[in-house]
Design a protein around this motif. Sequence first.
Motif, PDB file in Angstrom:
ATOM      1  N   THR A   1      66.161  59.554  -2.864  1.00 49.15           N
ATOM      2  CA  THR A   1      67.230  60.249  -3.589  1.00 49.15           C
ATOM      3  C   THR A   1      66.969  61.755  -3.623  1.00 49.15           C
ATOM      4  OG1 THR A   1      67.697  58.316  -4.980  1.00 49.15           O
ATOM      5  CG2 THR A   1      68.435  60.455  -5.800  1.00 49.15           C
ATOM      6  N   HIS A   2      65.736  62.135  -3.956  1.00 49.45           N
ATOM      7  CA  HIS A   2      65.390  63.564  -3.983  1.00 49.45           C
ATOM      8  C   HIS A   2      65.595  64.195  -2.604  1.00 49.45           C
ATOM      9  CE1 HIS A   2      64.104  63.535  -8.057  1.00 49.45           C
ATOM     10  NE2 HIS A   2      62.965  62.881  -7.878  1.00 49.45           N
ATOM     11  N   ALA A   3      65.197  63.488  -1.562  1.00 48.65           N
ATOM     12  CA  ALA A   3      65.322  64.035  -0.204  1.00 48.65           C
ATOM     13  C   ALA A   3      66.786  64.183   0.194  1.00 48.65           C
ATOM     14  CB  ALA A   3      64.595  63.133   0.790  1.00 48.65           C
ATOM     15  N   ALA A   4      67.613  63.194  -0.158  1.00 46.56           N
ATOM     16  CA  ALA A   4      69.042  63.278   0.163  1.00 46.56           C
ATOM     17  C   ALA A   4      69.710  64.394  -0.616  1.00 46.56           C
ATOM     18  CB  ALA A   4      69.718  61.946  -0.141  1.00 46.56           C
ATOM     19  N   ARG A   5      69.297  64.574  -1.866  1.00 44.20           N
ATOM     20  CA  ARG A   5      69.871  65.644  -2.695  1.00 44.20           C
ATOM     21  C   ARG A   5      69.489  67.010  -2.129  1.00 44.20           C
ATOM     22  NH1 ARG A   5      68.065  63.909  -7.529  1.00 44.20           N
ATOM     23  NH2 ARG A   5      69.983  62.824  -8.114  1.00 44.20           N
ATOM     24  N   GLU A   6      68.230  67.169  -1.748  1.00 48.75           N
ATOM     25  CA  GLU A   6      67.769  68.443  -1.193  1.00 48.75           C
ATOM     26  C   GLU A   6      68.431  68.741   0.151  1.00 48.75           C
ATOM     27  OE1 GLU A   6      63.543  68.206  -1.028  1.00 48.75           O
ATOM     28  OE2 GLU A   6      63.306  68.082  -3.213  1.00 48.75           O
ATOM     29  N   ALA A   7      68.797  67.694   0.891  1.00 49.68           N
ATOM     30  CA  ALA A   7      69.443  67.877   2.191  1.00 49.68           C
ATOM     31  C   ALA A   7      70.935  68.163   2.069  1.00 49.68           C
ATOM     32  CB  ALA A   7      69.237  66.629   3.049  1.00 49.68           C
ATOM     33  N   SER A   8      71.468  68.127   0.839  1.00 53.57           N
ATOM     34  CA  SER A   8      72.912  68.296   0.614  1.00 53.57           C
ATOM     35  C   SER A   8      73.721  67.327   1.480  1.00 53.57           C
ATOM     36  CB  SER A   8      73.342  69.748   0.888  1.00 53.57           C
ATOM     37  OG  SER A   8      72.662  70.651   0.050  1.00 53.57           O
ATOM     38  N   ALA A   9      73.256  66.085   1.530  1.00 57.52           N
ATOM     39  CA  ALA A   9      73.893  65.081   2.372  1.00 57.52           C
ATOM     40  C   ALA A   9      75.316  64.804   1.909  1.00 57.52           C
ATOM     41  CB  ALA A   9      73.084  63.787   2.346  1.00 57.52           C
ATOM     42  N   ASP A  10      76.218  64.617   2.878  1.00 56.46           N
ATOM     43  CA  ASP A  10      77.562  64.149   2.539  1.00 56.46           C
ATOM     44  C   ASP A  10      77.796  62.726   3.066  1.00 56.46           C
ATOM     45  OD1 ASP A  10      77.953  64.521   5.274  1.00 56.46           O
ATOM     46  OD2 ASP A  10      79.455  66.096   5.059  1.00 56.46           O
ATOM     47  N   LEU A  11      76.760  62.138   3.683  1.00 56.94           N
ATOM     48  CA  LEU A  11      76.836  60.762   4.176  1.00 56.94           C
ATOM     49  C   LEU A  11      75.414  60.255   4.363  1.00 56.94           C
ATOM     50  CD1 LEU A  11      78.794  58.516   5.363  1.00 56.94           C
ATOM     51  CD2 LEU A  11      78.228  59.462   7.605  1.00 56.94           C
ATOM     52  N   ILE A  12      75.199  58.986   4.046  1.00 55.99           N
ATOM     53  CA  ILE A  12      73.920  58.333   4.325  1.00 55.99           C
ATOM     54  C   ILE A  12      74.145  57.360   5.474  1.00 55.99           C
ATOM     55  CG2 ILE A  12      72.062  56.888   3.428  1.00 55.99           C
ATOM     56  CD1 ILE A  12      72.837  57.884   0.613  1.00 55.99           C
ATOM     57  N   VAL A  13      73.288  57.431   6.474  1.00 58.25           N
ATOM     58  CA  VAL A  13      73.357  56.522   7.619  1.00 58.25           C
ATOM     59  C   VAL A  13      72.092  55.676   7.610  1.00 58.25           C
ATOM     60  CG1 VAL A  13      73.442  56.312  10.130  1.00 58.25           C
ATOM     61  CG2 VAL A  13      74.719  58.144   8.983  1.00 58.25           C
ATOM     62  N   THR A  14      72.236  54.365   7.495  1.00 60.15           N
ATOM     63  CA  THR A  14      71.078  53.486   7.497  1.00 60.15           C
ATOM     64  C   THR A  14      70.966  52.772   8.837  1.00 60.15           C
ATOM     65  OG1 THR A  14      72.309  51.616   6.541  1.00 60.15           O
ATOM     66  CG2 THR A  14      71.196  53.098   5.012  1.00 60.15           C
ATOM     67  N   VAL A  15      69.732  52.662   9.309  1.00 55.43           N
ATOM     68  CA  VAL A  15      69.424  51.902  10.517  1.00 55.43           C
ATOM     69  C   VAL A  15      68.190  51.070  10.189  1.00 55.43           C
ATOM     70  CG1 VAL A  15      68.968  51.968  12.990  1.00 55.43           C
ATOM     71  CG2 VAL A  15      70.243  53.846  11.921  1.00 55.43           C
ATOM     72  N   GLY A  16      68.399  49.781   9.978  1.00 59.98           N
ATOM     73  CA  GLY A  16      67.267  48.939   9.614  1.00 59.98           C
ATOM     74  C   GLY A  16      67.716  47.674   8.922  1.00 59.98           C
ATOM     75  N   GLY A  17      66.777  47.041   8.242  1.00 55.24           N
ATOM     76  CA  GLY A  17      67.037  45.775   7.583  1.00 55.24           C
ATOM     77  C   GLY A  17      67.571  45.918   6.173  1.00 55.24           C
ATOM     78  N   GLY A  18      67.548  44.815   5.459  1.00 58.80           N
ATOM     79  CA  GLY A  18      68.175  44.765   4.141  1.00 58.80           C
ATOM     80  C   GLY A  18      67.554  45.682   3.113  1.00 58.80           C
ATOM     81  N   SER A  19      66.242  45.897   3.179  1.00 58.88           N
ATOM     82  CA  SER A  19      65.598  46.776   2.203  1.00 58.88           C
ATOM     83  C   SER A  19      66.097  48.204   2.334  1.00 58.88           C
ATOM     84  CB  SER A  19      64.076  46.732   2.374  1.00 58.88           C
ATOM     85  OG  SER A  19      63.570  45.449   2.084  1.00 58.88           O
ATOM     86  N   ILE A  20      66.347  48.634   3.562  1.00 62.58           N
ATOM     87  CA  ILE A  20      66.857  49.995   3.790  1.00 62.58           C
ATOM     88  C   ILE A  20      68.322  50.082   3.394  1.00 62.58           C
ATOM     89  CG2 ILE A  20      67.356  51.691   5.598  1.00 62.58           C
ATOM     90  CD1 ILE A  20      64.768  50.497   6.989  1.00 62.58           C
ATOM     91  N   THR A  21      69.117  49.069   3.746  1.00 63.13           N
ATOM     92  CA  THR A  21      70.527  49.053   3.355  1.00 63.13           C
ATOM     93  C   THR A  21      70.659  49.086   1.841  1.00 63.13           C
ATOM     94  OG1 THR A  21      71.001  47.720   5.326  1.00 63.13           O
ATOM     95  CG2 THR A  21      72.709  47.834   3.637  1.00 63.13           C
ATOM     96  N   ASP A  22      69.890  48.239   1.153  1.00 63.74           N
ATOM     97  CA  ASP A  22      69.920  48.218  -0.310  1.00 63.74           C
ATOM     98  C   ASP A  22      69.425  49.541  -0.882  1.00 63.74           C
ATOM     99  OD1 ASP A  22      70.878  45.648  -0.271  1.00 63.74           O
ATOM    100  OD2 ASP A  22      69.244  44.772  -1.429  1.00 63.74           O
ATOM    101  N   GLY A  23      68.404  50.115  -0.236  1.00 63.05           N
ATOM    102  CA  GLY A  23      67.896  51.395  -0.718  1.00 63.05           C
ATOM    103  C   GLY A  23      68.953  52.470  -0.699  1.00 63.05           C
ATOM    104  N   ALA A  24      69.763  52.489   0.351  1.00 62.59           N
ATOM    105  CA  ALA A  24      70.830  53.495   0.432  1.00 62.59           C
ATOM    106  C   ALA A  24      71.911  53.250  -0.612  1.00 62.59           C
ATOM    107  CB  ALA A  24      71.437  53.510   1.828  1.00 62.59           C
ATOM    108  N   LYS A  25      72.216  51.986  -0.885  1.00 68.42           N
ATOM    109  CA  LYS A  25      73.176  51.694  -1.956  1.00 68.42           C
ATOM    110  C   LYS A  25      72.665  52.263  -3.275  1.00 68.42           C
ATOM    111  CE  LYS A  25      74.498  47.251   0.130  1.00 68.42           C
ATOM    112  NZ  LYS A  25      74.443  45.789  -0.051  1.00 68.42           N
TER     113      LYS A  25
END
Length: 269
Positions: free
Chosen positions: A82-106
């Motif tokens: 979350t801190h990294a996405a906030r610092e990056a000023s992200a306007d979209l999260i792109v996940t590539v991986g399994g369920g733990s990563i998908t859930d993490g992005a949610k």
Amino acid sequence: MHQGRVVFGAIEEVVFGHPAAGAIVAQMDRLGSNRAFLMVSGTLSRQTDEIEKIKQALGSRCAGLFDAMPAHTPREAVIVATHAAREASADLIVTVGGGSITDGAKAVQLCLANGITDIDGIDRIRVHKGVAPEMTAPTVRQISVPTTIAGGEFSAIAGVTDRATHVKQMLRHPLAVPRATILDPAITVHTPEWLFLSTGIRAVDHCVEAICSREAHPYADAQAVKGLAMLADALPRVKADPSDLDARMDAQIGTWLSMGALAAGVPMG
């Protein structure tokens, strides 16, 4: 006479059979996104060139990368991401991986929207006694490229583990579901065989639960029965020939169908 209601979730598109890198770029163009924060499998990032191909396709639109999500999505890793996405000023999260990563992005989407900055703050957005609290809807959404086939990329529910209690807790919001899911069978060849096939049995379980539910209806049954047929055919083919991309594609589509009943509101369990 049938009675009931079918709920259509906030997922907008499912793209299947196209290479992930190009499909991600196309989705960013569709959504008008310019700063993608990648949350990806550490194995894919460090041991294959798949993530590098995606980064090259995105070019300057890749705003950051997080590849350190452990299994079962611990709170600590969610907060770091979350801190990294906030610092990056992200306007979209792109996940590539399994369920733990998908859930993490949610979870990261909900943390960003609700000002969560530490692990205790997750208590404010998690489900308590089956009820999700009032919270601000996420505006930084997700697109998902799954490498396993349990189906979480079609769900608005995330599981996040509290290591203090060793309990996986639920987060839920209608807009936590990815805006788009990209099914690329080629990227799943790197997934360990045991993991791909065991998550496929999870998809089989979704189908069986839907078919057996006392609140099933024809719309849900059609997806669950077809999904079960595709999975029953495809999973042994993947086992026999791990390089069979047609079999992997069929397994991915079977998984998509396996989540149809749950997404349509049919109770499981």
